[in-house]
Write a protein that holds these residues in place. Sequence first.
Motif, PDB file in Angstrom:
ATOM      1  N   VAL A 167       0.865  -1.180   0.000  1.00  0.00           N
ATOM      2  CA  VAL A 167       0.000   0.000   0.000  1.00  0.00           C
ATOM      3  C   VAL A 167       0.904   1.232   0.000  1.00  0.00           C
ATOM      4  N   THR A 168       0.546   2.223  -0.794  1.00  0.00           N
ATOM      5  CA  THR A 168       1.323   3.448  -0.881  1.00  0.00           C
ATOM      6  C   THR A 168       0.360   4.622  -0.987  1.00  0.00           C
ATOM      7  N   ALA A 169       0.820   5.808  -0.628  1.00  0.00           N
ATOM      8  CA  ALA A 169      -0.051   6.984  -0.609  1.00  0.00           C
ATOM      9  C   ALA A 169       0.518   8.081  -1.494  1.00  0.00           C
ATOM     10  N   ASP A 170      -0.375   8.873  -2.108  1.00  0.00           N
ATOM     11  CA  ASP A 170       0.063  10.049  -2.840  1.00  0.00           C
ATOM     12  C   ASP A 170       0.037  11.255  -1.897  1.00  0.00           C
ATOM     13  N   PRO A 171       0.481  12.430  -2.339  1.00  0.00           N
ATOM     14  CA  PRO A 171       0.547  13.583  -1.432  1.00  0.00           C
ATOM     15  C   PRO A 171      -0.802  14.028  -0.875  1.00  0.00           C
ATOM     16  N   GLN A 172      -1.899  13.653  -1.521  1.00  0.00           N
ATOM     17  CA  GLN A 172      -3.226  14.007  -1.029  1.00  0.00           C
ATOM     18  C   GLN A 172      -3.778  12.982  -0.036  1.00  0.00           C
ATOM     19  N   GLY A 173      -3.028  11.929   0.210  1.00  0.00           N
ATOM     20  CA  GLY A 173      -3.478  10.912   1.152  1.00  0.00           C
ATOM     21  C   GLY A 173      -4.311   9.814   0.531  1.00  0.00           C
ATOM     22  N   VAL A 174      -4.450   9.819  -0.803  1.00  0.00           N
ATOM     23  CA  VAL A 174      -5.140   8.728  -1.489  1.00  0.00           C
ATOM     24  C   VAL A 174      -4.232   7.500  -1.478  1.00  0.00           C
ATOM     25  N   LEU A 175      -4.820   6.340  -1.204  1.00  0.00           N
ATOM     26  CA  LEU A 175      -4.047   5.114  -1.075  1.00  0.00           C
ATOM     27  C   LEU A 175      -4.162   4.257  -2.333  1.00  0.00           C
ATOM     28  N   TYR A 176      -3.088   3.563  -2.646  1.00  0.00           N
ATOM     29  CA  TYR A 176      -3.051   2.644  -3.779  1.00  0.00           C
ATOM     30  C   TYR A 176      -2.653   1.276  -3.224  1.00  0.00           C
ATOM     31  N   ILE A 177      -3.596   0.343  -3.277  1.00  0.00           N
ATOM     32  CA  ILE A 177      -3.416  -0.985  -2.690  1.00  0.00           C
ATOM     33  C   ILE A 177      -3.024  -1.952  -3.796  1.00  0.00           C
ATOM     34  N   GLY A 178      -1.911  -2.630  -3.607  1.00  0.00           N
ATOM     35  CA  GLY A 178      -1.430  -3.551  -4.626  1.00  0.00           C
ATOM     36  C   GLY A 178      -1.920  -4.972  -4.399  1.00  0.00           C
ATOM     37  N   ASP A 179      -2.964  -5.353  -5.127  1.00  0.00           N
ATOM     38  CA  ASP A 179      -3.411  -6.751  -5.124  1.00  0.00           C
ATOM     39  C   ASP A 179      -2.703  -7.439  -6.279  1.00  0.00           C
ATOM     40  N   CYS A 180      -1.400  -7.579  -6.112  1.00  0.00           N
ATOM     41  CA  CYS A 180      -0.575  -8.115  -7.204  1.00  0.00           C
ATOM     42  C   CYS A 180       0.445  -9.118  -6.691  1.00  0.00           C
ATOM     43  N   GLY A 181       0.206  -9.672  -5.486  1.00  0.00           N
ATOM     44  CA  GLY A 181       0.990 -10.812  -5.066  1.00  0.00           C
ATOM     45  C   GLY A 181       0.765 -11.952  -6.048  1.00  0.00           C
ATOM     46  N   ASN A 182       1.832 -12.619  -6.448  1.00  0.00           N
ATOM     47  CA  ASN A 182       1.732 -13.553  -7.570  1.00  0.00           C
ATOM     48  C   ASN A 182       2.760 -14.666  -7.380  1.00  0.00           C
ATOM     49  N   ASN A 183       2.604 -15.374  -6.256  1.00  0.00           N
ATOM     50  CA  ASN A 183       3.606 -16.372  -5.864  1.00  0.00           C
ATOM     51  C   ASN A 183       3.939 -17.350  -6.974  1.00  0.00           C
ATOM     52  N   ASN A 184       2.921 -17.803  -7.686  1.00  0.00           N
ATOM     53  CA  ASN A 184       3.138 -18.803  -8.736  1.00  0.00           C
ATOM     54  C   ASN A 184       3.371 -18.186 -10.114  1.00  0.00           C
ATOM     55  N   ASN A 185       3.347 -16.858 -10.185  1.00  0.00           N
ATOM     56  CA  ASN A 185       3.587 -16.165 -11.452  1.00  0.00           C
ATOM     57  C   ASN A 185       2.570 -16.541 -12.525  1.00  0.00           C
ATOM     58  N   ASP A 186       1.336 -16.841 -12.119  1.00  0.00           N
ATOM     59  CA  ASP A 186       0.329 -17.266 -13.095  1.00  0.00           C
ATOM     60  C   ASP A 186      -0.958 -16.446 -13.047  1.00  0.00           C
ATOM     61  N   ARG A 187      -0.975 -15.358 -12.275  1.00  0.00           N
ATOM     62  CA  ARG A 187      -2.197 -14.566 -12.172  1.00  0.00           C
ATOM     63  C   ARG A 187      -2.441 -13.728 -13.419  1.00  0.00           C
ATOM     64  N   ARG A 188      -3.733 -13.597 -13.766  1.00  0.00           N
ATOM     65  CA  ARG A 188      -4.155 -12.748 -14.883  1.00  0.00           C
ATOM     66  C   ARG A 188      -5.121 -11.665 -14.406  1.00  0.00           C
ATOM     67  N   ASP A 189      -5.212 -11.478 -13.085  1.00  0.00           N
ATOM     68  CA  ASP A 189      -6.140 -10.496 -12.522  1.00  0.00           C
ATOM     69  C   ASP A 189      -5.410  -9.507 -11.610  1.00  0.00           C
ATOM     70  N   LEU A 190      -4.202  -9.132 -11.966  1.00  0.00           N
ATOM     71  CA  LEU A 190      -3.408  -8.214 -11.158  1.00  0.00           C
ATOM     72  C   LEU A 190      -4.086  -6.847 -11.115  1.00  0.00           C
ATOM     73  N   THR A 191      -4.180  -6.269  -9.917  1.00  0.00           N
ATOM     74  CA  THR A 191      -4.988  -5.065  -9.741  1.00  0.00           C
ATOM     75  C   THR A 191      -4.362  -4.110  -8.732  1.00  0.00           C
ATOM     76  N   ILE A 192      -4.455  -2.813  -9.023  1.00  0.00           N
ATOM     77  CA  ILE A 192      -4.181  -1.759  -8.060  1.00  0.00           C
ATOM     78  C   ILE A 192      -5.515  -1.094  -7.723  1.00  0.00           C
ATOM     79  N   TYR A 193      -5.823  -0.961  -6.442  1.00  0.00           N
ATOM     80  CA  TYR A 193      -7.042  -0.287  -6.017  1.00  0.00           C
ATOM     81  C   TYR A 193      -6.697   1.116  -5.527  1.00  0.00           C
ATOM     82  N   ARG A 194      -7.369   2.110  -6.092  1.00  0.00           N
ATOM     83  CA  ARG A 194      -7.203   3.505  -5.670  1.00  0.00           C
ATOM     84  C   ARG A 194      -8.326   3.826  -4.684  1.00  0.00           C
ATOM     85  N   PHE A 195      -7.956   4.043  -3.425  1.00  0.00           N
ATOM     86  CA  PHE A 195      -8.945   4.183  -2.352  1.00  0.00           C
ATOM     87  C   PHE A 195      -8.666   5.436  -1.541  1.00  0.00           C
ATOM     88  N   ASP A 196      -9.696   6.267  -1.376  1.00  0.00           N
ATOM     89  CA  ASP A 196      -9.575   7.483  -0.585  1.00  0.00           C
ATOM     90  C   ASP A 196     -10.154   7.222   0.806  1.00  0.00           C
TER      91      ASP A 196
END
Length: 295
Positions: free
Chosen positions: A111-140
């Motif tokens: 999870v990381t934040a921009d200067p306005q405090g908006v968060l970007y959540i990385g749903d991109c853990g990919n232990n087996n390197n086979d995911r096709r649904d990698l996603t970043i969620y932008r959440f205020d």
Amino acid sequence: MNRIVAGLLGLTLLTSAACSEAQDGKGKKGGGKKGGKKTSVMNPIAGLTKVGHMGGEVKESSGLALGPEAGTFYTHGDDGAEPTLYLVREDGGLVKSLPVPGVRQVDWESVTADPQGVLYIGDCGNNNNDRRDLTIYRFDPRQPNAAPRSIRFTYPDQKEFPPGKKERNFDCEASLWYNGGIYLFTKDRGQGSTCKVYRLQADGPAKQTAQLLGKIAVAGEVTDAALSPDGRTLALLGREELFLCSVSGGNFTQTTPRAVRLPGAGQTEGAVFQDNKTLMISTEQGNLYRYQIGQ
């Protein structure tokens, strides 16, 4: 009498062995399902101070971002946890829980934040390197009832799902916001020697192909990334180790990392800078550390 003496002697030996194991840390697993390596009792490390411990509600802290007030931080659980962010104090005390509406938690890793405090959540853990649904969620977090905006993305250089074992470098547990971009840093599960760096547009389209910027030679597996406020120090976290990189102008690939060992710290998974010389680190075991660069 001989049987009693023998029994007492056996009990004494077992107790002695258990005490020895507790003292040197053998038998404790810091990596859980993610590595299973044993951790040793932590020796004093220059610049590193344990400042807190998160309670049971935060299970396997796997990312860290600055909170809205000084001394507060956002974190989240690992794969299988609820799709929830937790705002915690530096001592680990829970301020509040923030369920993220309308999303799943497949494998949140950063999870990381921009200067306005908006968060970007990385749903991109990919232990087996086979995911096709990698996603970043932008959440205020100031609008907790609003569903986040999703960025679905792919890697331009991944052609097989999964690729061969030595080519498995498409797991991402580290991200940071910088100058309108979300930068992704891979965890090299194939050879443990190279961290690839990609960029997404933070305010770009809902489907993107990440831009491959280059590679960093890292002798380990990266679990989080953080950039100092002045943009001059990139910190790449690994398991019980830290890689400090001198950078400028967002050029994150032309650098030679300096390794800092953190033996006994546990499964170090989250990192964020408080100021240019102060890095906060969280572990899956719930510990919070402060690391002072240069000590």
